[in-house]
Enzyme design. Structure first.
Site, PDB file in Angstrom:
ATOM      1  N   ASP A  39       0.837  -1.208   0.000  1.00 57.66           N
ATOM      2  CA  ASP A  39       0.000   0.000   0.000  1.00 57.66           C
ATOM      3  C   ASP A  39       0.872   1.259   0.000  1.00 57.66           C
ATOM      4  O   ASP A  39       0.555   2.249  -0.659  1.00 57.66           O
ATOM      5  CB  ASP A  39      -0.937   0.015   1.216  1.00 57.66           C
ATOM      6  CG  ASP A  39      -1.867  -1.195   1.243  1.00 57.66           C
ATOM      7  OD1 ASP A  39      -2.285  -1.641   0.162  1.00 57.66           O
ATOM      8  OD2 ASP A  39      -2.172  -1.699   2.342  1.00 57.66           O
ATOM      9  N   HIS A  75      -5.557  -3.510   5.594  1.00 56.91           N
ATOM     10  CA  HIS A  75      -5.016  -3.879   4.282  1.00 56.91           C
ATOM     11  C   HIS A  75      -6.127  -4.411   3.375  1.00 56.91           C
ATOM     12  O   HIS A  75      -5.998  -5.457   2.757  1.00 56.91           O
ATOM     13  CB  HIS A  75      -3.905  -4.923   4.472  1.00 56.91           C
ATOM     14  CG  HIS A  75      -3.195  -5.295   3.203  1.00 56.91           C
ATOM     15  ND1 HIS A  75      -2.564  -4.367   2.403  1.00 56.91           N
ATOM     16  CD2 HIS A  75      -3.032  -6.491   2.577  1.00 56.91           C
ATOM     17  CE1 HIS A  75      -2.035  -4.989   1.348  1.00 56.91           C
ATOM     18  NE2 HIS A  75      -2.318  -6.268   1.433  1.00 56.91           N
TER      19      HIS A  75
END
Length: 316
Positions: free
Chosen positions: A151, A178
């Protein structure tokens, strides 16, 4: 610079390129590769590379204990990949069992190792790992990490593209979890400082949150983000090993046991050290837009965590 690293799920889409990157690093002295198929071939292939890490392949559950003995770091990308139309949560039942089985072996055979979980859904597989380690009486929250580095890597890349910057010099912390809206990029904390109009900021944030799905769609049924995930996984492992070797000021975000918010697990920037998490650096100052995202992520985060904990409790 003598880290002994195990990759569990080493023959898969993430496992193979991740093992290649680890083999290429001077930080790694021993690479133990485990999977339920093809590991002897992957190990033989990698063992011909002219770097010093010795490589050994282990095949099937009976060889897992030997694979884990003496390991300093264990990275777990094992599991099934996402297909178009699937959420990370759709992988839950299959991957939850795989993670519980593998981390149970880690708790028995290398209880002191740093455990880095890549297997999705990370928001649930980290609570599973914690509960498994508790069951075995060897739980240390400073050594269990959900690898959310992809990310951060994506946020850095997308911001750099929009602003014409060198992505290697851009650093955006990404907090929360996530999956989807639990992925919270803190563009307000980006270095160097960047500004976007609100509509562009929302679009950019959405792209970072859904970047995994972007890859799943583009691969049209042939898998999910494997190469960028391997890169991000390796980046996290190298940071961790640097910190274990005594390098100071190593900071990475990861999904860990946390008291920073009302969610029992939460990703924030962490100062890494010889024993894993040296200090949780927390969320810091954030914008009203980011505060709203944190608030909106809470219910989903807590539900995913609870789902993982309950699975682990019933897992035999």
């Amino acid at each position: 610079n003598n880290a002994k690293v195990a990759v569990l799920g080493a023959s898969g889409g993430i496992g193979q390129p991740l093992s290649l990157l680890l083999k290429n690093s001077p930080l790694v002295s021993r690479l133990s590769l485990y999977d339920i198929a093809h590991t002897p071939g992957v190990a033989a292939d990698l063992s011909h590379i002219e770097t010093r890490a010795s490589v050994k392949g282990f095949l099937g559950p009976e060889q897992l204990p030997e694979c884990l003995k003496g390991c300093d770091v264990v990275v777990i990308p094992a599991g099934v990949p996402r297909k178009p139309g699937m959420t990370r949560d759709d992988l839950f039942n299959t991957n939850a069992s795989i993670v519980a089985t593998l981390t149970s072996a880690c708790a028995k055979h290398c209880p002191e190792a740093m455990i880095c979980i890549i297997s999705n859904p990370v928001n649930s597989t980290i609570p599973i790992t914690s509960e498994v380690f508790k069951k075995h009486g060897v739980y240390n929250p400073k050594r269990i990490f959900g690898v959310t580095t992809l990310d951060i890597v994506r946020a850095n890349t997308f911001v750099a593209e929009l602003k014409g910057l060198d992505p290697a010099r851009v650093s955006v912390p990404v907090i929360g979890g996530h999956a989807g809206k639990t992925i919270i990029p803190l563009i307000s904390q980006c270095t160097p400082k960047v500004d976007f109009p609100q509509d562009q900021l929302e679009k950019l944030t959405g792209r970072i949150q859904e970047a995994g799905t972007e890859v799943v769609k583009a691969k049209a049924g042939a898998g999910s983000a494997t190469l960028s995930m391997a890169y991000a996984g390796a980046r996290f492992v190298f940071s961790l090993v640097d910190a274990m070797n005594g390098k100071e000021g190593v900071i990475e975000c990861a999904f860990v046991k946390s008291e920073e918010t009302e969610s029992p697990y939460f990703s924030t920037p962490l100062l890494l050290g010889k024993n894993g998490i040296e200090k949780n650096l927390g969320i810091g100052k954030i914008s009203p837009f980011e505060e709203k995202m944190v608030a909106e992520a809470m219910a989903e985060l807590k539900a995913s965590i609870k789902k993982g904990e309950e699975f682990a409790k019933s897992f035999k």
